[in-house]
Design a protein around this motif. Sequence first.
Motif, PDB file in Angstrom:
ATOM      1  N   LEU A  59       0.863  -1.170   0.000  1.00 41.63           N
ATOM      2  CA  LEU A  59       0.000   0.000   0.000  1.00 41.63           C
ATOM      3  C   LEU A  59       0.908   1.231   0.000  1.00 41.63           C
ATOM      4  CD1 LEU A  59      -2.628  -1.185   2.655  1.00 41.63           C
ATOM      5  CD2 LEU A  59      -2.766  -1.346   0.150  1.00 41.63           C
ATOM      6  N   GLU A 116      -6.841  -3.405  -1.344  1.00 42.34           N
ATOM      7  CA  GLU A 116      -6.368  -3.823  -0.028  1.00 42.34           C
ATOM      8  C   GLU A 116      -6.803  -5.250   0.281  1.00 42.34           C
ATOM      9  OE1 GLU A 116      -7.505  -1.241   3.122  1.00 42.34           O
ATOM     10  OE2 GLU A 116      -6.453   0.509   2.319  1.00 42.34           O
ATOM     11  N   CYS A 117      -6.068  -5.887   1.207  1.00 38.45           N
ATOM     12  CA  CYS A 117      -6.487  -7.187   1.730  1.00 38.45           C
ATOM     13  C   CYS A 117      -5.945  -7.358   3.145  1.00 38.45           C
ATOM     14  CB  CYS A 117      -6.025  -8.334   0.829  1.00 38.45           C
ATOM     15  SG  CYS A 117      -4.243  -8.658   0.870  1.00 38.45           S
ATOM     16  N   SER A 176      -0.698  -1.856  -5.236  1.00 42.26           N
ATOM     17  CA  SER A 176      -0.834  -0.521  -5.814  1.00 42.26           C
ATOM     18  C   SER A 176      -0.444  -0.569  -7.287  1.00 42.26           C
ATOM     19  CB  SER A 176       0.065   0.487  -5.083  1.00 42.26           C
ATOM     20  OG  SER A 176      -0.240   0.554  -3.708  1.00 42.26           O
ATOM     21  N   LYS A 210      -2.830  -5.556   7.483  1.00 42.21           N
ATOM     22  CA  LYS A 210      -3.339  -5.468   6.118  1.00 42.21           C
ATOM     23  C   LYS A 210      -2.234  -5.044   5.165  1.00 42.21           C
ATOM     24  CE  LYS A 210      -4.934  -0.651   6.187  1.00 42.21           C
ATOM     25  NZ  LYS A 210      -6.078   0.254   5.937  1.00 42.21           N
ATOM     26  N   THR A 211      -2.442  -5.336   3.905  1.00 45.29           N
ATOM     27  CA  THR A 211      -1.535  -4.915   2.842  1.00 45.29           C
ATOM     28  C   THR A 211      -2.375  -4.794   1.578  1.00 45.29           C
ATOM     29  OG1 THR A 211       0.556  -5.376   1.727  1.00 45.29           O
ATOM     30  CG2 THR A 211      -0.815  -7.276   2.237  1.00 45.29           C
ATOM     31  N   GLY A 212      -1.751  -4.931   0.417  1.00 43.44           N
ATOM     32  CA  GLY A 212      -2.504  -4.827  -0.823  1.00 43.44           C
ATOM     33  C   GLY A 212      -1.594  -4.641  -2.014  1.00 43.44           C
TER      34      GLY A 212
END
Length: 304
Positions: A105, A147-148, A129, A125-127
């Motif tokens: 992120l 995001e997840c 970009s 959390k992360t995701g």
Amino acid sequence: MGTPDFAVPCLEKLNNSKHEIVGVFSQPDKPVGRKQVLTPPPVKAWATENSIPVFQPEKIKNSNALEIIDGLNPDIIIVVAYGKILPSEILTSAKHGCINVHASLLPKYRGAAPIQWAVLNGDKKTGVSIMQMDEGLDTGDVILVKECEIGENETSAELFDRLSVIGADALIDALDLIENNKAVPKKQPEGDFGYAKMITKELCPIDWSKSAFEIHNQVRGLQTWPVATTIINGKNIKIHKTAFSDIKGNKAGEIVDNNKKLIVSCGDGRCLEILELQAEGKKRMDAKSFLLGNSIQMHCVLGG
């Protein structure tokens, strides 16, 4: 432009979309394994199987890479874990420039190993970009973010697989925005947000004086390479999997239960159960199997 497994779902998703892949750039083949067999990277292997032209310049700068790209005449260049820094003339060579699928992120975790560091640091959390690339290190304007959550016991290897699929979906969504002139890139905030440096074997040894939370994250974050380690009976042992235990701890690193399981005290008074481990030259196994062939005394202290 991509090299490892992480980039393959993006290729697959693109190949099954309305978009046309005119060419693939990947890093050169490298020797792999004990026999050092020259092996193509996953991206090249996939592209070859699907009859897509592959280019593997040793250097991206001062080579004929730009000439090749001009010949392909792409509308856009997609970069997914390629592993090389692109010069400005390539960044601006396509109509819509270069976009990057980055597994964090942004602006958090710019750099080489964002997935591992998110797990190592115990993030919730992360995701992914999707970023318009510029000459900085992951500093370009962000087009889209997905995001997840990160599971309490999820390893970096498991997260790697999940994010590769999330990244492929995000890529297609970003391309639709760009194609329909609906993309609204947002500048990243100024400041130092940390750098996700390369993962090395120096991170492997477990310091049992740290908290159970930190050690558990270390074990998860270093899967499947280079793997957390500790010293047991004078031997270096890989620790593949741990879980939090309700048993109260004592001295840091001390074995507090060795009855068909291995439970170790950590520096914060909490304990971790070692679920899977591996002796040098042996296969990975569960703790019960390991204890059948290895005598580990109660109250002995791991590490050293």
